[in-house]
Write an enzyme that holds these catalytic residues in place. Structure first.
Site, short mmCIF file in Angstrom:
data_model
loop_
_atom_site.label_atom_id
_atom_site.label_comp_id
_atom_site.label_asym_id
_atom_site.label_seq_id
_atom_site.Cartn_x
_atom_site.Cartn_y
_atom_site.Cartn_z
N THR A 18 0.82 -1.21 0.00
CA THR A 18 0.00 0.00 0.00
C THR A 18 0.85 1.26 0.00
O THR A 18 0.42 2.31 -0.50
CB THR A 18 -0.92 -0.02 1.24
OG1 THR A 18 -1.80 -1.11 1.10
CG2 THR A 18 -1.74 1.24 1.37
N TYR A 29 -8.44 0.53 -4.01
CA TYR A 29 -7.10 0.94 -4.39
C TYR A 29 -6.28 -0.28 -4.75
O TYR A 29 -6.63 -1.42 -4.44
CB TYR A 29 -6.41 1.76 -3.30
CG TYR A 29 -5.92 0.96 -2.13
CD1 TYR A 29 -6.74 0.71 -1.04
CD2 TYR A 29 -4.64 0.44 -2.11
CE1 TYR A 29 -6.30 -0.04 0.03
CE2 TYR A 29 -4.19 -0.32 -1.04
CZ TYR A 29 -5.02 -0.55 0.03
OH TYR A 29 -4.58 -1.30 1.06
N THR A 95 1.69 -4.29 4.48
CA THR A 95 1.61 -4.55 5.93
C THR A 95 0.97 -5.90 6.27
O THR A 95 1.14 -6.39 7.38
CB THR A 95 0.82 -3.43 6.63
OG1 THR A 95 -0.47 -3.32 6.02
CG2 THR A 95 1.55 -2.11 6.55
N ASP A 96 0.25 -6.50 5.31
CA ASP A 96 -0.50 -7.73 5.63
C ASP A 96 0.41 -8.86 6.15
O ASP A 96 0.07 -9.56 7.09
CB ASP A 96 -1.24 -8.25 4.39
CG ASP A 96 -2.48 -7.43 4.05
OD1 ASP A 96 -2.80 -6.49 4.81
OD2 ASP A 96 -3.11 -7.72 3.02
N LYS A 168 0.39 -7.34 13.09
CA LYS A 168 -0.67 -6.45 12.60
C LYS A 168 -1.94 -6.73 13.42
O LYS A 168 -2.33 -7.89 13.57
CB LYS A 168 -0.91 -6.69 11.11
CG LYS A 168 -1.83 -5.66 10.48
CD LYS A 168 -1.90 -5.77 8.95
CE LYS A 168 -2.75 -4.64 8.38
NZ LYS A 168 -2.82 -4.65 6.91
N GLU A 289 -2.56 -28.09 29.74
CA GLU A 289 -3.77 -28.90 29.59
C GLU A 289 -3.55 -30.06 28.63
O GLU A 289 -4.36 -30.97 28.55
CB GLU A 289 -4.93 -28.03 29.09
CG GLU A 289 -5.47 -27.09 30.14
CD GLU A 289 -6.72 -26.39 29.67
OE1 GLU A 289 -7.80 -27.00 29.72
OE2 GLU A 289 -6.61 -25.22 29.25
N1 GLU Z 1 -2.87 -5.91 1.06
C1 GLU Z 1 -1.94 -4.85 1.12
C2 GLU Z 1 -0.53 -5.36 1.42
O1 GLU Z 1 -0.25 -6.00 2.39
C3 GLU Z 1 -2.49 -3.88 2.04
C4 GLU Z 1 -1.80 -3.62 3.26
C5 GLU Z 1 -0.73 -2.60 3.21
O2 GLU Z 1 0.20 -2.58 2.45
O3 GLU Z 1 -0.89 -1.77 4.06
O4 GLU Z 1 0.31 -5.14 0.61
#
Ligand code: GLU
Length: 332
Positions: A18, A29, A95-96, A168, A289
């Protein structure tokens, strides 16, 4: 005559995400839609911080990150880090799956130099994109001598996270990243760094998996536990050729009795089973457990399922037995 010292050289490895995203007509996007050069131009003051060399390693949203790109990224980063002219490496990434890539690199890069991953939650064309400040801060962290020997770091939202700790936690907010167990590596505010203590766990130059000499990684699946979970999910994974299974267990890594039994059968058939937790924080300890000694299970201790999978892949690539695999979760 200009007497100012040369700027530190930073190799920026771009993978997409992103941070390089742009809005599409109609509301959504697209990740990795704009060039890294355009991204850098949007960051005022960067030219005074570092001499940046860009290398495009991939062009993907990080949901498409896979082992092939990890291995390519590790090799490209190692090559940059071995260049005596380079002061540090910055990697732009979605970020994923940032937390998985960061932890993988933390274990396979042989270096003491700063390696910093950076992304953004809002695309570059958003009303208030977070990418430019994240990128500025990441480059500042990568140029700073205090960042060395701390392992792979992630910079986001004025925070510096250890690769091992970061996760995340929110689908859209800019403060998505948390380090729930051991906490932050430090803060960075408009390029000013404030580090807390270093990690006591092994990484990078002290890692037995660095440098990375692998050409492939073994298949390890993550299976999410839930009330009424059927045992045939485990059978399907074993039949598909998994060499390891990470259970994203309920609570402290629990699973129902029937799943325990089939997992124990999988262990007898040579598949490693690691118990992690779907809760997002805390420790999965042995023999609480579930009788791990009897079932032949490994516990992930502090590692979330995605990171437990990374460590298990590396351990299995070395042919380690259950006891040696368990030891990894305390050391790394
Ligand atoms: N799906 C995207 C990725 O991980 C969106 C998350 C991002 O980059 O913030 O590339």
């Amino acid at each position: 005559m200009d007497a100012s010292p040369p700027l530190p050289r930073i190799r920026l490895l771009a993978t997409g995400g992103t941070i390089a995203g742009a809005h599409k007509d109609g509301g959504g996007y697209e990740s990795a839609a704009i060039s890294t050069e355009t991204l850098l131009e949007a960051v005022p003051g960067l030219a005074a911080v570092a001499a940046i060399e860009v290398e495009q390693v991939a062009h993907i949203g990080s949901q498409d990150m896979d082992q092939k790109v990890w291995l390519k990224l590790a090799a490209t980063a190692q090559q940059a880090l071995d260049d005596p002219a380079i002061a540090g490496v910055v990697i732009t990434h979605g970020t994923d799956t940032m937390e998985e890539t960061a932890y993988f690199l933390n274990l396979v890069l042989k270096t003491d130099l700063p390696v910093v991953l950076v992304g953004a939650m809002r695309p570059a064309t958003a009303i208030s994109p977070d990418g430019p400040m994240n990128l500025y801060n990441a480059i500042c962290v990568a140029t700073h001598r205090e960042s060395a020997t701390r392992g792979v770091l992630v910079v986001s939202n004025d925070e510096i996270h250890f690769a091992r700790e970061i996760a995340k936690s929110n689908t859209t907010q800019v403060g998505t990243f948390k380090s729930p167990n051991r906490g932050l590596a430090g803060f960075v505010n408009r390029g000013r760094l404030h580090f807390f203590g270093p990690t006591v766990l092994k990484h990078t130059s002290a890692s037995e998996f660095a440098p990375c000499e692998l050409t492939e990684l073994p298949r390890v699946d993550i299976i999410y536990a839930y009330a009424g979970m059927p045992r045939d999910l485990i059978d399907a994974s074993v039949q598909a050729g998994a060499r390891g299974i990470v259970i994203a267990g309920v609570g402290a890594g629990n699973m129902n009795k029937s799943v325990q039994a089939v997992c124990s059968d999988a262990v007898k058939a040579g598949v490693a089973v690691v118990r992690s937790s779907r809760t997002g924080g805390g420790i999965v300890a042995r023999n609480i457990e579930i009788d791990d000694d009897r079932a032949g299970f490994v516990v992930a201790e502090e590692l979330n399922p995605a990171k437990a999978r990374v460590l298990l892949m590396l351990g299995l690539s070395r042919g380690l037995n259950t006891a040696a695999l368990q030891a990894l979760f305390t050391i790394y």
